[in-house]
Design an enzyme around this catalytic site. Structure first.
Site, PDB file in Angstrom:
ATOM      1  N   VAL A 178       0.843  -1.202   0.000  1.00  0.00           N
ATOM      2  CA  VAL A 178       0.000   0.000   0.000  1.00  0.00           C
ATOM      3  C   VAL A 178       0.875   1.247   0.000  1.00  0.00           C
ATOM      4  CG1 VAL A 178      -1.676   1.342   1.322  1.00  0.00           C
ATOM      5  CG2 VAL A 178      -1.932  -1.139   1.139  1.00  0.00           C
ATOM      6  N   ASP A 179       0.656   2.118  -0.977  1.00  0.00           N
ATOM      7  CA  ASP A 179       1.371   3.390  -1.041  1.00  0.00           C
ATOM      8  C   ASP A 179       0.522   4.549  -0.558  1.00  0.00           C
ATOM      9  OD1 ASP A 179       3.543   2.088  -2.246  1.00  0.00           O
ATOM     10  OD2 ASP A 179       2.703   2.370  -4.248  1.00  0.00           O
TER      11      ASP A 179
END
Length: 420
Positions: free
Chosen positions: A90-91
């Site tokens: 997850v960014d």
């Protein structure tokens, strides 16, 4: 065995639903935890969808399309977590505000700490709210009052999306607003003129209706939550739409969990305008609209590496599912409950096309999403309505800079329709 409390708020039933097929769910790989005693399926697998139709989004509105369904979990308990969601892939975190970060002016336990930790981990944060009462600038101020630093560019509100929608259409007329100051401010930022309409006039008699003057240049009516909603506003908005003005709604949320119960939201007012005018909104600008999704993608948000977290199945989770988010998380600190998820699972299993989506994971709140212990409930911060003299001066300067003029506004409201 004793049962774990199901939510952090009063048990309530979800009051609105999206339009497109809400049949998207992910089988949880995590073992069941925080279990409940098994309960038999409720009669009528489509009951959840039927309840949601109290405030549904019309199929004609531009809403994001959901991906095809995947395997369903056994029940909501199978999705419960208390030791954190993996953020390795997850960014970006797309985060709802009401019911996730705060309720009203009360900061939820551990919310500030959770946001700080996400920033330390280098995650990009985007705050997406369907509450249209404030502009993005006002939300920055509210965050600051709660001890959380954010940038205006990190905030995507339904008010901003509604104004942006008209701007992308090269809208060159006036817009009448049934809603809060946030919508007006976002329209002003887009250089879109706002029609004064009836301001805060309350009544509209038969004679008022016959004599009502509608500016021919009114080309759109934007409807959101309006805490000063009146019959006069309803009449004026209805007439404008009947004469061809575009009908744009900020969001479909029929109600929000606050204090003693469910406070009427934008969806309730949209329904009144729709009934009076006989016309459905051409656009819901907030979640789960396809337009808002495109706004995010246009700001370099890669949804496949994004976690979407919110407290509603019909808007937050639906938005994440429709956008192809890598992970969707439902918090139990707001509107939707475990029972709502169970009903959604049952409705999807029965093939109900209007069934709400099922999240990938369920947590009590933001701290549990990150595997943190929340702050003690007694430490919840309340933004006091009464402020000291220094704070009052600072607030006055801020409102003056943003163009708030109480005397000027009140003078305009003294006349019905704001005209001589």
């Amino acid at each position: 065995a004793p049962r774990r409390p199901r939510t952090l708020c009063r048990h309530t039933r979800l009051l609105s639903t999206p339009t497109r097929t809400m049949a998207a769910a992910v089988a949880s790989t995590a073992p069941p935890r925080l279990g409940r005693a098994h309960r038999a399926p409720s009669p009528g697998a489509g009951s959840a969808a039927k309840a949601h139709k109290l405030g549904h989004v019309r199929r004609g509105a531009a809403t994001a399309r959901l991906p095809p369904p995947r395997a369903l979990p056994a029940n909501a308990d199978a999705l419960l977590l208390d030791d954190g969601v993996s953020l390795a892939d997850v960014d970006c975190i797309v985060m709802d505000c009401d019911g996730v970060i705060w309720q009203g002016d009360t900061l939820l336990p551990g919310a500030r700490e959770s946001i700080a930790l996400l920033r330390e981990q280098g995650k990009r944060l985007v705050f997406v709210t369907n509450n249209s009462n404030k502009s993005r600038k006002q939300y920055v101020y509210k965050f600051e009052q709660l001890g959380i630093a954010v940038e205006k560019e990190e905030i995507f509100s339904a008010a901003f999306a509604a104004a942006a929608y008209l701007k992308t259409r090269k809208f060159a007329k006036k817009a009448f607003v049934v809603g809060g100051r946030g919508i007006v401010d976002e329209l002003n930022d887009m250089q879109i003129e706002v029609d004064p309409g009836v301001f805060n006039a309350v009544q509209c008699t038969e004679q008022d209706w016959e004599d009502m003057f509608l500016d021919d240049d009114v080309g759109a009516v934007i409807v959101g939550q309006d805490v000063a909603f009146t019959y006069a506003k309803l009449a004026y908005a209805s007439l404008a739409i009947q004469r061809g003005a575009a009908f744009v709604a900020t969001n479909p949320d029929a109600a929000d969990a606050l204090g003693p119960g469910m406070m009427p939201g934008a969806g309730a007012i949209v329904a009144a305008v729709e009934t009076a005018s006989g016309v459905s909104p051409e656009m819901y600008a907030g979640k789960p609209s396809a337009f808002l999704l495109e706004l995010l993608k246009g700001n370099h948000v890669d949804m496949s590496r994004t976690l979407v977290v919110g407290d509603r199945l019909d808007t937050d989770v639906a938005f994440g599912k429709a956008g192809g988010a890598g992970v969707t998380v439902l918090t139990l600190s707001g509107v939707s409950t475990l029972d709502d998820v169970d009903e959604a699972i049952e409705a999807q299993r029965a093939g109900d096309e209007d069934a709400p989506p099922v999240p990938d994971f369920i947590v009590q709140g933001l701290p549990q999403m990150l595997g943190l212990e929340p702050e003690d409930a007694a430490a919840m911060e309340l933004v006091e309505e009464s402020v000291d003299e220094e704070d009052e001066d600072a607030l006055g300067e801020y409102l003056e800079e943003e163009g708030f003029d109480d005397d000027e506004d009140q003078a305009a409201r003294d006349a019905f329709g704001g005209r001589d």
